[in-house]
Design a protein around this motif. Structure first.
Motif, PDB file in Angstrom:
ATOM      1  N   GLY A 189      45.536  37.504  30.811  1.00  7.42           N
ATOM      2  CA  GLY A 189      44.580  38.537  31.183  1.00  7.42           C
ATOM      3  C   GLY A 189      43.673  38.092  32.316  1.00  7.42           C
ATOM      4  O   GLY A 189      43.334  36.915  32.449  1.00  7.42           O
ATOM      5  N   LYS A 190      43.282  39.036  33.141  1.00  8.05           N
ATOM      6  CA  LYS A 190      42.420  38.738  34.274  1.00  8.05           C
ATOM      7  C   LYS A 190      40.966  38.603  33.831  1.00  8.05           C
ATOM      8  O   LYS A 190      40.571  39.105  32.775  1.00  8.05           O
ATOM      9  CB  LYS A 190      42.533  39.841  35.338  1.00  8.05           C
ATOM     10  N   LEU A 191      40.171  37.951  34.656  1.00  2.00           N
ATOM     11  CA  LEU A 191      38.756  37.767  34.363  1.00  2.00           C
ATOM     12  C   LEU A 191      38.032  39.117  34.388  1.00  2.00           C
ATOM     13  O   LEU A 191      38.150  39.877  35.335  1.00  2.00           O
ATOM     14  CB  LEU A 191      38.128  36.823  35.391  1.00  2.00           C
ATOM     15  N   GLY A 192      37.318  39.410  33.326  1.00  2.00           N
ATOM     16  CA  GLY A 192      36.588  40.675  33.236  1.00  2.00           C
ATOM     17  C   GLY A 192      37.391  41.830  32.699  1.00  2.00           C
ATOM     18  O   GLY A 192      36.894  42.962  32.668  1.00  2.00           O
ATOM     19  N   SER A 193      38.625  41.571  32.262  1.00  2.00           N
ATOM     20  CA  SER A 193      39.456  42.672  31.751  1.00  2.00           C
ATOM     21  C   SER A 193      38.950  43.203  30.414  1.00  2.00           C
ATOM     22  O   SER A 193      39.269  44.335  30.035  1.00  2.00           O
ATOM     23  CB  SER A 193      40.910  42.210  31.597  1.00  2.00           C
ATOM     24  N   THR A 194      38.161  42.397  29.697  1.00  3.68           N
ATOM     25  CA  THR A 194      37.625  42.874  28.412  1.00  3.68           C
ATOM     26  C   THR A 194      36.490  43.876  28.596  1.00  3.68           C
ATOM     27  O   THR A 194      36.131  44.574  27.642  1.00  3.68           O
ATOM     28  CB  THR A 194      37.107  41.688  27.580  1.00  3.68           C
TER      29      THR A 194
END
Length: 224
Positions: A65-70
């Motif tokens: 997952g990419k950074l900030g995807s949450t």
């Protein structure tokens, strides 16, 4: 079907224009301005909730997952949670109990996940249609079953949220309507029952927003 139970909703209209859906934005009005400037106990509590959700969603998405995807799923949880709680107040339209609201959240998210998966990870998406260890005889049936399960995901997400929210509201409304017909002892019992149901609905509001966000996170992790 989008307004099957709208008879139980308070109607607010001016010049034949419905203002019911403006209740979706009431949460922004209720948050005090000092919330953004001065840290309070509520700020610390909400930051802890966001941090916990971030850690859990990061595990569900996985290392790819990419950074900030949450942030998308935390915002989704917050938006649904506020709307669920807004509907517990008297004479406030419950937008999250209508399929027009839930489908408008579930469909674009599901469609974007499917589009991303089939364009960028086509081979993985084809492989996902047949679970590992499936006998060759059952493979055509498993492809059909998995395809149908993928297609009905936005419908199940939307109906689950709307049905769970409308069920408690209908029960509270129907019980409240028989109040004037009861004697004093039964009326006291009805009030206690209503309070207990209201507490249950508060728990349902939290759980359903959490379930919607978690399932959406799981669906996104499958296409990566």
């Amino acid at each position: 079907m989008t307004n099957l139970f709208s008879v139980f909703d308070p109607s607010t209209s001016i010049m034949s224009i419905s203002f019911n859906w403006l209740s979706t934005y009431l949460a922004l009005i209720m948050i005090p301005l000092t919330f953004w400037l001065l840290p309070s106990r509520f700020t610390y509590l909400w930051n802890n909730i966001i941090y916990t959700l971030h850690n859990e969603f990061k595990i569900l998405i996985g290392p790819s997952g990419k950074l900030g995807s949450t942030l998308v799923f935390i915002s989704l949880f917050t938006f649904i949670l506020f709307n669920n709680f807004m509907g517990l107040f008297p004479y406030i339209f419950t937008s999250s109990s209508h399929l027009a609201f839930t489908l408008s959240l579930a469909l674009p998210l599901w469609f974007s996940f499917m589009l991303f998966g089939w364009i960028n990870n086509t081979q993985h998406m084809f492989a996902h249609l047949v679970p590992q260890g499936t006998p060759p005889v059952l493979m055509p049936f498993m492809v059909c079953i998995e395809t149908i399960s993928n297609l009905i995901r936005p419908g199940t997400l939307a109906v689950r949220l709307a049905a769970n929210m409308i069920a408690g509201h209908l029960l509270l409304t129907l019980l409240g309507n028989i109040g004037p017909l009861l004697s004093s002892p039964l009326l006291d019992l009805l009030i206690y029952t209503q309070v207990a149901l209201l507490l249950l609905e508060s728990a349902v509001a939290i759980i359903q927003s959490y379930v919607f966000a978690v399932l959406t996170t799981l669906y996104s992790s499958e296409v990566i």
